[in-house]
Scaffold this active site. Structure first.
Site, short mmCIF file in Angstrom:
data_model
loop_
_atom_site.label_atom_id
_atom_site.label_comp_id
_atom_site.label_asym_id
_atom_site.label_seq_id
_atom_site.Cartn_x
_atom_site.Cartn_y
_atom_site.Cartn_z
N CYS A 88 13.11 0.06 -1.36
CA CYS A 88 12.75 0.82 -0.16
C CYS A 88 12.64 -0.14 1.02
O CYS A 88 12.16 0.25 2.08
CB CYS A 88 11.42 1.52 -0.38
SG CYS A 88 10.04 0.38 -0.58
N CYS A 141 9.50 -4.77 0.51
CA CYS A 141 9.19 -6.20 0.38
C CYS A 141 9.66 -6.95 1.62
O CYS A 141 8.97 -7.85 2.09
CB CYS A 141 9.81 -6.76 -0.90
SG CYS A 141 9.01 -6.14 -2.39
N CYS A 168 10.10 -4.16 -8.20
CA CYS A 168 11.41 -3.58 -8.57
C CYS A 168 12.37 -4.65 -9.11
O CYS A 168 13.17 -4.38 -9.99
CB CYS A 168 12.05 -2.90 -7.37
SG CYS A 168 11.10 -1.53 -6.72
N CYS A 177 3.77 -4.70 -5.66
CA CYS A 177 4.52 -3.69 -4.94
C CYS A 177 3.85 -3.40 -3.60
O CYS A 177 2.91 -2.63 -3.56
CB CYS A 177 4.57 -2.43 -5.81
SG CYS A 177 5.69 -1.16 -5.22
N HIS A 212 -9.43 -8.13 -13.60
CA HIS A 212 -10.72 -7.57 -14.08
C HIS A 212 -11.82 -8.64 -14.10
O HIS A 212 -12.98 -8.34 -13.85
CB HIS A 212 -10.45 -7.05 -15.49
CG HIS A 212 -11.59 -6.37 -16.16
ND1 HIS A 212 -12.19 -5.24 -15.68
CD2 HIS A 212 -12.22 -6.66 -17.34
CE1 HIS A 212 -13.15 -4.85 -16.52
NE2 HIS A 212 -13.18 -5.70 -17.53
N CYS A 228 -13.10 -8.99 -10.46
CA CYS A 228 -13.33 -7.77 -9.68
C CYS A 228 -14.78 -7.64 -9.23
O CYS A 228 -15.71 -7.82 -10.04
CB CYS A 228 -12.95 -6.55 -10.53
SG CYS A 228 -13.18 -5.01 -9.64
N CYS A 232 -17.19 1.40 -11.17
CA CYS A 232 -15.94 0.93 -11.77
C CYS A 232 -14.92 2.08 -11.82
O CYS A 232 -15.26 3.23 -12.12
CB CYS A 232 -16.24 0.42 -13.18
SG CYS A 232 -14.76 0.11 -14.15
N CYS A 290 -7.76 2.64 -13.43
CA CYS A 290 -7.65 1.23 -13.05
C CYS A 290 -6.98 0.40 -14.15
O CYS A 290 -7.38 0.46 -15.32
CB CYS A 290 -9.02 0.65 -12.73
SG CYS A 290 -8.86 -1.03 -12.09
N CYS A 345 -5.27 -10.67 -6.80
CA CYS A 345 -5.60 -9.66 -5.77
C CYS A 345 -7.09 -9.62 -5.41
O CYS A 345 -7.44 -9.41 -4.25
CB CYS A 345 -5.17 -8.27 -6.22
SG CYS A 345 -3.39 -8.08 -6.29
N CYS A 370 -6.48 -2.98 -2.95
CA CYS A 370 -6.53 -1.65 -3.58
C CYS A 370 -7.94 -1.22 -3.98
O CYS A 370 -8.43 -0.18 -3.56
CB CYS A 370 -5.59 -1.62 -4.79
SG CYS A 370 -3.90 -2.09 -4.36
N CYS A 429 -6.54 -0.22 -9.42
CA CYS A 429 -5.38 -1.12 -9.49
C CYS A 429 -4.28 -0.41 -10.28
O CYS A 429 -4.53 0.12 -11.36
CB CYS A 429 -5.78 -2.43 -10.18
SG CYS A 429 -4.37 -3.44 -10.65
N CYS A 459 0.57 -3.38 -10.60
CA CYS A 459 1.95 -3.59 -10.11
C CYS A 459 2.49 -4.99 -10.39
O CYS A 459 3.65 -5.24 -10.12
CB CYS A 459 2.06 -3.22 -8.64
SG CYS A 459 1.10 -4.27 -7.52
#
Ligand code: SF4
Ligand code: SF4
Length: 348
Positions: free
Chosen positions: A59, A62, A154, A187, A225, A228, A252, A258, A267, A279, A286, A289
Site C-alpha cells: 500500500c 512503508c 508484507c 506494519c 510483553h 509492556c 491488560c 493482544c 515497540c 499501539c 498489539c 506485526c
C-alpha cells in the site's frame, strides 16, 4: 556537494548528525568510536552505494512511513546521500526511463536493495510491473545486490496482509535463497530501524547481529510483553473486557487479542512517530506485526488469545488471572509466566 555542505544546506547541524551516528552505533551495541565510521561511511556514500527500492503487493505505507517521518531531514538526507536510483512512488521518471535507471544500476552492481510489499506465490499475474511479473523483477534485481533489506511485514515471512489474500503473497526470503536478507518487519516498517540498518551496513559492510528469523537483535531481541507498561495488570489478572468502562482503561489487553506475549519487538520502548505513541499506549492490542504469523495467523486481531479459547465465552477473568499468577508462583519467576502459560515457544 559533500555531506557536511549538504547538511548545512538542509539546515541540519553537524552536531545533530554526529548525535544520530552515535545513536546508530549505540543501538547496534557498537563502541562509541564506531559512530565515526558511520559518519565517514555516510560521507563516502554521497557517491555510493546506490539503492534500488522495489514495491510489490503493498500500500506504499512503508515508503510513506519512511518519507513522512517527523525527522524528515534525516530520511531526506539519507535518500539523497545514498543515491536512491529507483523508487516507483517517489522518483520523477516513469515508464521506460525509470526502468532504464534500474537496469543501469543493476549493471553497476553492489547496491542496497530495499523491498517493500509481498510477492504473489499463487499466480504471478497478481503483481506485474511493466508487463513483467514482480517475482521476475525481484529475482533479476536481487542478483547483483550487495544486501537485501525486506522492509515491513508484507516483504517478510508470510507476506503480511497480502499473505492472507488469494494471491498468497510471501516475503522476499521465500523466493531469494542465495543472498543475505535483513528482515525489518512491522506494519509499516519503522523508519528509524531502516535508516539505522542502512547506515550500519554502509559503515561495516555487513548485516548487524540477527535472530534466527534474520531480524536485527537490536530491534527484535526482546519480547514485547516483557516490557509492556500493562504487564503489572497482566500479573494481577486485570484483563480489559469492556472498552466503555473507564475503570478498565489501563487493564491488560490479552482478551482483546493482544499478541504481545508472542511478539519480539522494541515497540514498548521505542514508540512510533518520534515517541508520540504506540499501539498499546493508544489502547489497541498489539497485532503482532513483527511476527511470521501476522496477518493471517493472528486474525481476527481483536479476538482473545488461544489460551482462553477452550475456556468458552463465560470465562471468569478473575479466576483466569489468578491462574496465570499461580503458574508464575510455581515457576518462581513471575516474569516468565506469560510465556509459560501462553506456550510461546517461538523464541528468537
Ligand atoms: S498481553 Fe499485551 S497488554 Fe497485556 S501485558 Fe502483555 S503485551 Fe501488555
Ligand atoms: S505494538 Fe505490535 S502491532 Fe503495534 S507496531 Fe509493535 S509489533 Fe506491530
Amino acid at each position: 556537494m559533500g555531506l557536511l555542505e549538504e547538511l548545512a544546506a538542509k539546515q541540519i547541524e553537524r552536531r545533530d548528525f554526529v548525535k544520530f551516528c552515535a545513536a546508530v552505533s549505540a543501538v547496534f551495541g557498537m563502541p562509541k568510536a564506531f559512530a565515526k565510521d558511520i559518519a565517514f561511511a555516510a560521507e563516502a556514500a554521497t557517491k555510493k552505494p546506490a539503492v534500488i527500492w522495489l514495491e510489490g503487493q503493498d500500500c506504499a505505507g512503508c515508503s510513506e512511513s519512511f518519507l513522512a517521518t517527523l525527522n524528515p531531514s534525516l530520511a531526506e538526507l539519507l535518500l539523497g546521500t545514498i543515491s536512491l536510483r529507483y523508487h516507483e512512488t517517489v522518483m520523477a521518471g516513469a515508464g521506460a526511463v525509470a526502468e532504464e535507471a534500474r537496469l543501469k544500476t543493476m549493471e553497476e552492481g553492489g547496491y542496497v536493495l530495499v523491498v517493500e510489499g509481498s510477492i504473489p506465490a499463487a499466480d504471478d499475474r497478481f503483481c506485474t510491473v511493466g508487463g513483467k511479473s514482480f517475482k521476475e523483477v525481484l529475482t533479476e534485481t536481487a542478483k547483483n545486490a550487495a544486501v537485501i533489506i525486506a522492509a515491513g511485514s508484507c516483504a517478510t515471512f508470510n507476506g503480511g496482509i497480502p499473505g492472507a489474500s488469494p494471491s498468497k503473497g510471501r516475503g522476499v526470503a521465500y523466493f531469494i535463497k542465495d543472498k543475505p536478507i535483513i528482515n525489518l518487519p512491522t506494519c509499516p516498517v519503522k523508519p528509524a530501524r531502516l535508516v539505522a540498518t542502512i547506515m550500519y551496513y554502509l559503515a561495516s559492510g555487513k548485516a548487524p547481529a540477527m535472530d534466527k528469523l534474520n531480524r536485527p537483535l537490536a530491534f527484535y531481541g526482546e519480547l514485547l510483553h516483557d516490557n509492556c507498561p500493562r504487564r503489572g495488570q497482566f500479573e494481577a489478572g486485570h484483563f480489559l473486557q469492556d472498552w466503555n468502562d473507564p475503570a478498565q482503561r489501563d487493564y491488560c489487553l490479552l482478551l482483546k487479542g493482544c499478541k504481545g506475549p508472542k511478539t519480539y519487538t522494541d515497540c514498548a520502548k521505542v514508540w512510533w512517530n518520534e515517541g508520540a505513541n504506540w499501539c498499546i499506549g493508544a489502547g489497541a492490542p498489539c497485532a503482532g506485526c513483527s511476527q511470521p504469523e501476522f496477518y493471517g495467523g493472528f486474525s481476527p486481531l481483536y479476538d482473545k488469545q488461544d489460551i482462553f479459547n477452550g475456556v468458552g465465552k463465560s470465562v471468569n477473568i478473575d479466576t483466569a488471572g489468578k491462574a496465570l499468577v499461580g503458574v508464575a508462583a510455581v515457576g518462581a519467576v513471575v516474569h516468565g509466566a506469560g510465556r509459560l502459560v501462553l506456550g510461546n515457544k517461538d523464541k528468537k
